[in-house]
Design a protein around this motif. Sequence first.
Motif, short mmCIF file in Angstrom:
data_model
loop_
_atom_site.label_atom_id
_atom_site.label_comp_id
_atom_site.label_asym_id
_atom_site.label_seq_id
_atom_site.Cartn_x
_atom_site.Cartn_y
_atom_site.Cartn_z
N ASP A 11 0.85 -1.18 0.00
CA ASP A 11 0.00 0.00 0.00
C ASP A 11 0.89 1.23 0.00
O ASP A 11 2.11 1.14 0.08
CB ASP A 11 -0.97 -0.04 1.20
CG ASP A 11 -0.27 -0.22 2.51
OD1 ASP A 11 0.97 -0.40 2.46
OD2 ASP A 11 -0.92 -0.19 3.55
N ALA A 12 0.37 2.38 -0.02
CA ALA A 12 1.09 3.64 -0.17
C ALA A 12 1.95 3.92 1.05
O ALA A 12 3.07 4.43 0.90
CB ALA A 12 0.11 4.77 -0.38
N ASP A 13 1.54 3.58 2.22
CA ASP A 13 2.34 3.85 3.40
C ASP A 13 3.62 3.01 3.38
O ASP A 13 4.71 3.51 3.73
CB ASP A 13 1.54 3.51 4.67
CG ASP A 13 0.43 4.51 4.94
OD1 ASP A 13 0.61 5.65 4.50
OD2 ASP A 13 -0.53 4.10 5.57
N THR A 14 3.46 1.80 3.01
CA THR A 14 4.63 0.91 2.97
C THR A 14 5.59 1.41 1.88
O THR A 14 6.81 1.41 2.08
CB THR A 14 4.20 -0.53 2.65
OG1 THR A 14 3.21 -0.92 3.57
CG2 THR A 14 5.35 -1.49 2.73
N PHE A 15 5.05 1.79 0.76
CA PHE A 15 5.88 2.25 -0.33
C PHE A 15 6.63 3.52 0.06
O PHE A 15 7.81 3.65 -0.25
CB PHE A 15 5.03 2.44 -1.59
CG PHE A 15 5.85 2.74 -2.79
CD1 PHE A 15 6.69 1.79 -3.35
CD2 PHE A 15 5.81 3.99 -3.36
CE1 PHE A 15 7.45 2.10 -4.45
CE2 PHE A 15 6.58 4.29 -4.47
CZ PHE A 15 7.40 3.33 -5.02
N ILE A 16 6.00 4.45 0.69
CA ILE A 16 6.62 5.70 1.09
C ILE A 16 7.68 5.40 2.16
O ILE A 16 8.74 6.01 2.17
CB ILE A 16 5.55 6.70 1.61
CG1 ILE A 16 4.72 7.14 0.44
CG2 ILE A 16 6.19 7.88 2.27
CD1 ILE A 16 3.58 8.04 0.79
N GLY A 17 7.47 4.41 3.00
CA GLY A 17 8.43 4.05 4.02
C GLY A 17 9.67 3.39 3.41
O GLY A 17 10.76 3.42 4.00
N ILE A 19 11.03 4.32 0.49
CA ILE A 19 11.78 5.29 -0.32
C ILE A 19 13.06 5.70 0.38
O ILE A 19 14.13 5.69 -0.25
CB ILE A 19 10.88 6.49 -0.69
CG1 ILE A 19 9.86 6.02 -1.69
CG2 ILE A 19 11.70 7.62 -1.25
CD1 ILE A 19 8.89 7.08 -2.15
N PRO A 20 13.07 6.07 1.65
CA PRO A 20 14.35 6.45 2.24
C PRO A 20 15.33 5.27 2.27
O PRO A 20 16.56 5.46 2.06
CB PRO A 20 14.01 6.86 3.66
CG PRO A 20 12.55 7.10 3.69
CD PRO A 20 11.96 6.33 2.55
#
Length: 180
Positions: A11-17, A19-20
């Motif tokens: 989901d989007a939260d996992t994907f954004i997490g 990125i760093p």
Amino acid sequence: MEWYRSLFALDADTFIGMIPNLFSFIVVAGFLTYLLYNPVRRVLKARADRIEGDLSSAEDSKLSAAQLKAKYEQKVSEIEQERVSILDEARKQAGERRTQILDEAKSEAQDVKERAARDIATEREQIKSAVVEAIVDISTDMAARLISTSIDKNAHDKLFAEAMEELEATTAFRADTVTA
């Protein structure tokens, strides 16, 4: 099955997490590439160049060894030819020396033969002169006997026969000595 979907759900939260973490991985990979890959590549390039140089040097050494082997074989061939020529020359000289020795021996044998023939001829002449002297002595003696005594014909024939027998005996003795 819900737990399964939540485990792999992007989901989007996992994907954004992520990125760093992804960004830091790319930075670290780039840094390590810059820091380690280029030096390792240079070391590998230097090693490849050194191996290539060693192979080239080995090839040069192989060519040099082949040339030395060819020179060695040529020298061996020349030495063999020289050995054969020396042996031929030695055989030729030995044959010439043999011929020379045989010629000298024949010449010496001929000289000995001629000297012996001269000695035999000289002795024959001496024997002939001795026989002639004996004949002269016997003839002189016979003549002296004939003259000193006056004898009749029978005595004269008898004395002549005795003188001839003496002469024949002396001549036969001397002739046997000459032929022997």
